[in-house]
Design an enzyme around this catalytic site. Sequence first.
Site, PDB file in Angstrom:
ATOM      1  N   HIS A 493       0.825  -1.212   0.000  1.00  0.00           N
ATOM      2  CA  HIS A 493       0.000   0.000   0.000  1.00  0.00           C
ATOM      3  C   HIS A 493       0.863   1.268   0.000  1.00  0.00           C
ATOM      4  CE1 HIS A 493      -3.627  -2.323   1.919  1.00  0.00           C
ATOM      5  NE2 HIS A 493      -3.493  -2.556   0.633  1.00  0.00           N
ATOM      6  N   HIS A 537      -7.291  -0.006   2.916  1.00  0.00           N
ATOM      7  CA  HIS A 537      -6.529  -0.380   1.718  1.00  0.00           C
ATOM      8  C   HIS A 537      -6.557   0.797   0.746  1.00  0.00           C
ATOM      9  CE1 HIS A 537      -6.670  -4.822   2.832  1.00  0.00           C
ATOM     10  NE2 HIS A 537      -7.320  -4.178   3.793  1.00  0.00           N
TER      11      HIS A 537
HETATM   12  C1  LIG Z   1      -0.583  -7.435  -5.186  1.00  0.00           C
HETATM   13  C2  LIG Z   1      -1.299  -6.207  -4.658  1.00  0.00           C
HETATM   14  C3  LIG Z   1      -2.394  -6.386  -3.811  1.00  0.00           C
HETATM   15  C4  LIG Z   1      -3.092  -5.265  -3.340  1.00  0.00           C
HETATM   16  N1  LIG Z   1      -4.271  -5.461  -2.667  1.00  0.00           N
HETATM   17  C5  LIG Z   1      -5.080  -4.394  -2.455  1.00  0.00           C
HETATM   18  C6  LIG Z   1      -6.397  -4.582  -1.969  1.00  0.00           C
HETATM   19  O1  LIG Z   1      -6.859  -5.708  -1.736  1.00  0.00           O
HETATM   20  N2  LIG Z   1      -7.177  -3.472  -1.802  1.00  0.00           N
HETATM   21  C7  LIG Z   1      -6.704  -2.221  -2.062  1.00  0.00           C
HETATM   22  O2  LIG Z   1      -7.458  -1.259  -1.888  1.00  0.00           O
HETATM   23  N3  LIG Z   1      -5.454  -2.015  -2.499  1.00  0.00           N
HETATM   24  C8  LIG Z   1      -4.647  -3.076  -2.734  1.00  0.00           C
HETATM   25  N4  LIG Z   1      -3.405  -2.876  -3.262  1.00  0.00           N
HETATM   26  C9  LIG Z   1      -2.931  -1.494  -3.478  1.00  0.00           C
HETATM   27  C10 LIG Z   1      -3.647  -0.758  -4.609  1.00  0.00           C
HETATM   28  O3  LIG Z   1      -3.921  -1.650  -5.664  1.00  0.00           O
HETATM   29  C11 LIG Z   1      -2.777   0.415  -5.075  1.00  0.00           C
HETATM   30  O4  LIG Z   1      -2.532   1.282  -3.991  1.00  0.00           O
HETATM   31  C12 LIG Z   1      -3.425   1.241  -6.185  1.00  0.00           C
HETATM   32  O5  LIG Z   1      -3.960   0.404  -7.185  1.00  0.00           O
HETATM   33  C13 LIG Z   1      -2.383   2.177  -6.772  1.00  0.00           C
HETATM   34  O6  LIG Z   1      -2.918   2.905  -7.837  1.00  0.00           O
HETATM   35  P1  LIG Z   1      -1.978   3.853  -8.712  1.00  0.00           P
HETATM   36  O7  LIG Z   1      -2.810   4.409  -9.795  1.00  0.00           O
HETATM   37  O8  LIG Z   1      -1.250   4.786  -7.820  1.00  0.00           O
HETATM   38  O9  LIG Z   1      -0.847   2.889  -9.297  1.00  0.00           O
HETATM   39  P2  LIG Z   1      -1.001   1.605 -10.228  1.00  0.00           P
HETATM   40  O10 LIG Z   1      -2.386   1.108 -10.244  1.00  0.00           O
HETATM   41  O11 LIG Z   1       0.071   0.669  -9.827  1.00  0.00           O
HETATM   42  O12 LIG Z   1      -0.725   2.178 -11.681  1.00  0.00           O
HETATM   43  C14 LIG Z   1       0.518   2.619 -12.144  1.00  0.00           C
HETATM   44  C15 LIG Z   1       0.593   2.259 -13.611  1.00  0.00           C
HETATM   45  O13 LIG Z   1       1.681   2.951 -14.209  1.00  0.00           O
HETATM   46  C16 LIG Z   1       2.395   2.061 -15.040  1.00  0.00           C
HETATM   47  N5  LIG Z   1       3.770   2.570 -15.113  1.00  0.00           N
HETATM   48  C17 LIG Z   1       4.669   2.625 -14.119  1.00  0.00           C
HETATM   49  N6  LIG Z   1       5.817   3.180 -14.563  1.00  0.00           N
HETATM   50  C18 LIG Z   1       5.606   3.487 -15.856  1.00  0.00           C
HETATM   51  C19 LIG Z   1       6.409   4.088 -16.857  1.00  0.00           C
HETATM   52  N7  LIG Z   1       7.661   4.480 -16.612  1.00  0.00           N
HETATM   53  N8  LIG Z   1       5.886   4.264 -18.088  1.00  0.00           N
HETATM   54  C20 LIG Z   1       4.608   3.875 -18.373  1.00  0.00           C
HETATM   55  N9  LIG Z   1       3.807   3.291 -17.458  1.00  0.00           N
HETATM   56  C21 LIG Z   1       4.298   3.113 -16.212  1.00  0.00           C
HETATM   57  C22 LIG Z   1       2.265   0.724 -14.342  1.00  0.00           C
HETATM   58  O14 LIG Z   1       2.546  -0.365 -15.193  1.00  0.00           O
HETATM   59  C23 LIG Z   1       0.842   0.767 -13.843  1.00  0.00           C
HETATM   60  O15 LIG Z   1      -0.068   0.291 -14.796  1.00  0.00           O
HETATM   61  C24 LIG Z   1      -2.647  -3.961  -3.692  1.00  0.00           C
HETATM   62  C25 LIG Z   1      -1.531  -3.790  -4.519  1.00  0.00           C
HETATM   63  C26 LIG Z   1      -0.856  -4.900  -5.013  1.00  0.00           C
HETATM   64  C27 LIG Z   1       0.319  -4.687  -5.930  1.00  0.00           C
END
Ligand SMILES: Cc1cc2nc3c(=O)[nH]c(=O)nc-3n(C[C@H](O)[C@H](O)[C@H](O)COP(=O)(O)OP(=O)(O)OC[C@H]3O[C@@H](n4cnc5c(N)ncnc54)[C@H](O)[C@@H]3O)c2cc1C
Length: 557
Positions: A493, A537
């Site tokens: 997280h 979460h």
């Molecule tokens: C295995 C796992 C289990 C989890 N379980 C839960 C849960 O049960 N409930 C919950 O609420 N949260 C959970 N989380 C946490 C939650 O999913 C994340 O906090 C949230 O999805 C993050 O969103 P975000 O948009 O910040 O990043 P992300 O959803 O990670 O998106 C970032 C995106 O940017 C892309 N990216 C990164 N660098 C680059 C680059 N240089 N160029 C182009 N693209 C790039 C990545 O590939 C990704 O698609 C979990 C996370 C994981 C990994």
Amino acid sequence: AVFQDASSLPSDKQYDIIVVGGGTAGSVIASRLTEDPKINVLLIEAGPDDEGAIDLQIPGNFPDGIEPKYHWNFTTTPQSGLNDRAIPYDRGHVLGGSSSINGMVYTRGAADDYDRWANVTGDNGWKWNSLLPLIKRHERWSGAVGGRNISGQYDPTVHGYDGQTKVALPWSGPNAFDNLCLEEAKAGSEFPFNLDPNSGQPLGLTWVQSTFGGGERSSASRAYLHTSVRQRSNLDILVNTRVTRVLSVGNVGSKDFRTVEIGTTVGALRNVTARVEVVLSAGSIGTPHILLLSGIGNKTELDAVGVPSTHELNDVGKNLSDHFSIFAFGTSTAPDPPPVDHTAALLQWTQNRTGPLTESVVPHQLLWTRLPSNSEALQKYGDPSSGPNAPHIEIALIWGPNFGGAASLLTPHSRGSVTLASSNPFTDPLININYLTHPFDIEVLKEAIRTMKRFYSAPGFSSFIATPIAPDPDAGEAEFEAYTRNSGVTALHAVGTASMSARGAEAGVVDPDLKVKGVKGLSIADASVIPYAPTGHTSAPVYILAERASDLIRSRY
Ligand SMILES: Cc1cc2nc3c(=O)[nH]c(=O)nc-3n(C[C@H](O)[C@H](O)[C@H](O)COP(=O)(O)OP(=O)(O)OC[C@H]3O[C@@H](n4cnc5c(N)ncnc54)[C@H](O)[C@@H]3O)c2cc1C
């Protein structure tokens, strides 16, 4: 249209906005912005498209049934608080990002969390009450698959019904263990039953809600980038392509960072420039990585890895915080719940999207508690929580084959960082979360186990328990600490590596409107801007934040 590689992207096309990272936040933003046909958007995702990826759609595939190509497979640096263990640190590497591979638990956290965002930024738009319409706009409440009776298991008034992300209760339940837990809570114990964890007041025993519906995972891409959105003429999606840097348009001194450098290898990178704005949504690891590679960060640290400074912003990559969990189990006298026959379950899921694979491995009941107000940890180290309705502890109550729980620290004092290992954009950054380096954090986990002991000491459990849960901090503090440091796990997280702060504040990376401080044309919208670990979460807070980010970006036109 969806482009599979950078060479197929039309070179003569102009985009108003480039969104970097098609993850949880990026999918929301690309979708919301292109509701306005006048806004042309390019969304760039490092991982593959998720279209047709059945393994991502089956909720029961979490955590082990998802193909390796959909993971970043990071590892942390050796963690001094974990006896120098370097632990796996996953993120989703696919359209939908981490929402495509996560555990799907849907918890908005406490209203106090959002009110603190408003306090630290001086922007009341981040308050819980201001965000409520956006929360409802993002959610599509979906009941429980198979249509079991769910009355008394959630509060219909706190949900949205016309939004994008499906949220539902588990397909099965209540089972014998659920009933014991619920009876204790309803008998007026220390742990009251809370009808809905997503009302902004999460304390107590709650049914788990998850981002699935109709028997399938509801990831950000499936919810926000479905076929009719993909077909919009003002949206292009480029997958399998990394953004390596953001570059200033014109000379470096202009600090107008509207160009992105993209590609798959160092020798073959090309630039694309947005007419109006670049939005970084690459997540808590990816976003600071891109900023640092671009020379936006602490100059001394960038000099050390040979990256020329383009804009000094000391807090990029700093303030990383995360939840941390341990498991504790005892044995029970009750017969174990029947094991799932995976072949039969897959057939059932394939035929009619019902059955055990429609829910994740996450248990049905979550217990949210605060440290006792007279606890030594609070007296000694202060209270890092956002307010009196925010929990310090989450306990997922587990049954089968043993009983016990996963106890999580929600309000860490420890802080870590994301820094560059190399100026090569294809080398992973150094992820140092600094777990359990502040003494408060391990004290909270001790209290979590004490809480679990009190929970299971209720009369209803007396004939159910054969041996009590272990490890027990009161049976041996040193052994407990060793167990925690040697076997505790990350909750994945991560937040805070590009935190929002008040306009004009020196600390922080973005202003309350999510624009990067001191530059033009560049903003950030993802988990990295969340300044403190939420008390739940993290995906729900990211969805909520991304809905507001979309409005803020649209309002700049
Ligand atoms: C295995 C796992 C289990 C989890 N379980 C839960 C849960 O049960 N409930 C919950 O609420 N949260 C959970 N989380 C946490 C939650 O999913 C994340 O906090 C949230 O999805 C993050 O969103 P975000 O948009 O910040 O990043 P992300 O959803 O990670 O998106 C970032 C995106 O940017 C892309 N990216 C990164 N660098 C680059 C680059 N240089 N160029 C182009 N693209 C790039 C990545 O590939 C990704 O698609 C979990 C996370 C994981 C990994």
